[in-house]
Design a protein around this motif. Structure first.
Motif, PDB file in Angstrom:
ATOM      1  N   GLY A 201       0.823  -1.202   0.000  1.00  0.00           N
ATOM      2  CA  GLY A 201       0.000   0.000   0.000  1.00  0.00           C
ATOM      3  C   GLY A 201       0.855   1.249   0.000  1.00  0.00           C
ATOM      4  O   GLY A 201       1.776   1.385   0.790  1.00  0.00           O
ATOM      5  N   GLN A 202       0.574   2.139  -0.922  1.00  0.00           N
ATOM      6  CA  GLN A 202       1.283   3.406  -0.988  1.00  0.00           C
ATOM      7  C   GLN A 202       0.278   4.531  -1.013  1.00  0.00           C
ATOM      8  O   GLN A 202      -0.829   4.382  -1.515  1.00  0.00           O
ATOM      9  CB  GLN A 202       2.137   3.502  -2.255  1.00  0.00           C
ATOM     10  N   GLU A 203       0.701   5.656  -0.466  1.00  0.00           N
ATOM     11  CA  GLU A 203      -0.048   6.902  -0.575  1.00  0.00           C
ATOM     12  C   GLU A 203       0.855   7.904  -1.267  1.00  0.00           C
ATOM     13  O   GLU A 203       2.052   7.941  -1.011  1.00  0.00           O
ATOM     14  CB  GLU A 203      -0.418   7.447   0.799  1.00  0.00           C
TER      15      GLU A 203
ATOM     16  N   ASP B 251       4.932   4.542   2.291  1.00  0.00           N
ATOM     17  CA  ASP B 251       4.598   3.127   2.384  1.00  0.00           C
ATOM     18  C   ASP B 251       4.859   2.687   3.819  1.00  0.00           C
ATOM     19  O   ASP B 251       5.149   3.533   4.677  1.00  0.00           O
ATOM     20  CB  ASP B 251       5.375   2.288   1.357  1.00  0.00           C
TER      21      ASP B 251
ATOM     22  N   PRO C 232      -4.126  12.371   0.513  1.00  0.00           N
ATOM     23  CA  PRO C 232      -3.385  11.305  -0.150  1.00  0.00           C
ATOM     24  C   PRO C 232      -4.146  10.754  -1.351  1.00  0.00           C
ATOM     25  O   PRO C 232      -5.364  10.759  -1.389  1.00  0.00           O
ATOM     26  CB  PRO C 232      -3.257  10.243   0.930  1.00  0.00           C
TER      27      PRO C 232
ATOM     28  N   GLU D 200      -4.049   7.308  -4.107  1.00  0.00           N
ATOM     29  CA  GLU D 200      -3.523   5.968  -4.313  1.00  0.00           C
ATOM     30  C   GLU D 200      -2.968   5.898  -5.733  1.00  0.00           C
ATOM     31  O   GLU D 200      -3.670   6.262  -6.682  1.00  0.00           O
ATOM     32  CB  GLU D 200      -4.638   4.944  -4.141  1.00  0.00           C
TER      33      GLU D 200
END
Length: 146
Positions: free
Chosen positions: A12-14, A44, A85, A87
């Motif tokens: 998961g990344q922002e 992350d 943020p 995605e």
């Protein structure tokens, strides 16, 4: 696909996009004040990575701060405008490469992925990122957000 690459893609990344900048280059002067430059910060589970496109080079930094550090809040306190943020979108296969120049807006759009809105200037990118159905998103940070 290699297991390490699969894990990196599934992590998961922002993405946060920061806007600001003075006219340190003469060709930046016509751009809107406060929106003459943009760059991306990715979070992350391990921490923060900043992608900073400068004139003539790209700086990629893995920051030596704790993973829970409020980097967007730090940027806001420094006087920048921060949106996010977001995605990152999935990659999109195309027949031809993109024809837009690789500037700060192009880099931020590339980080956001195939669904990134079209924009040529940092102000245009900011407007399109923060606008949904005629209303401004509440994703723009304020100093009180945390």
């Amino acid at each position: 696909m290699r297991p390490g690459l699969r894990a990196a893609r599934e992590a998961g990344q922002e993405v946060w996009i920061a806007f600001g900048g003075d006219a340190d280059q003469p060709w930046l002067r016509p751009l809107r004040r406060g929106f003459r430059h943009c760059f991306a910060a990715l979070r992350d589970e391990a921490g923060w990575t900043v992608l900073e496109p400068l004139s003539g080079r790209l700086v990629v930094m893995r920051l030596a701060v704790p993973a829970g550090f409020d980097l967007p809040g730090f940027y806001v306190r420094a006087g920048l405008v921060v949106a996010g943020p977001f995605e990152p979108g999935p990659p999109l296969a195309t027949r031809l490469p993109g024809l837009l120049p690789m500037n700060c807006v192009g880099l931020c759009r590339a980080v956001l992925g195939a669904g990134a809105p079209f924009a040529l200037t940092p102000w245009g990118l900011f407007r399109r990122l923060t606008k949904i159905r005629g209303e401004y998103r509440k994703k723009v940070l304020t100093a009180a957000a945390g």
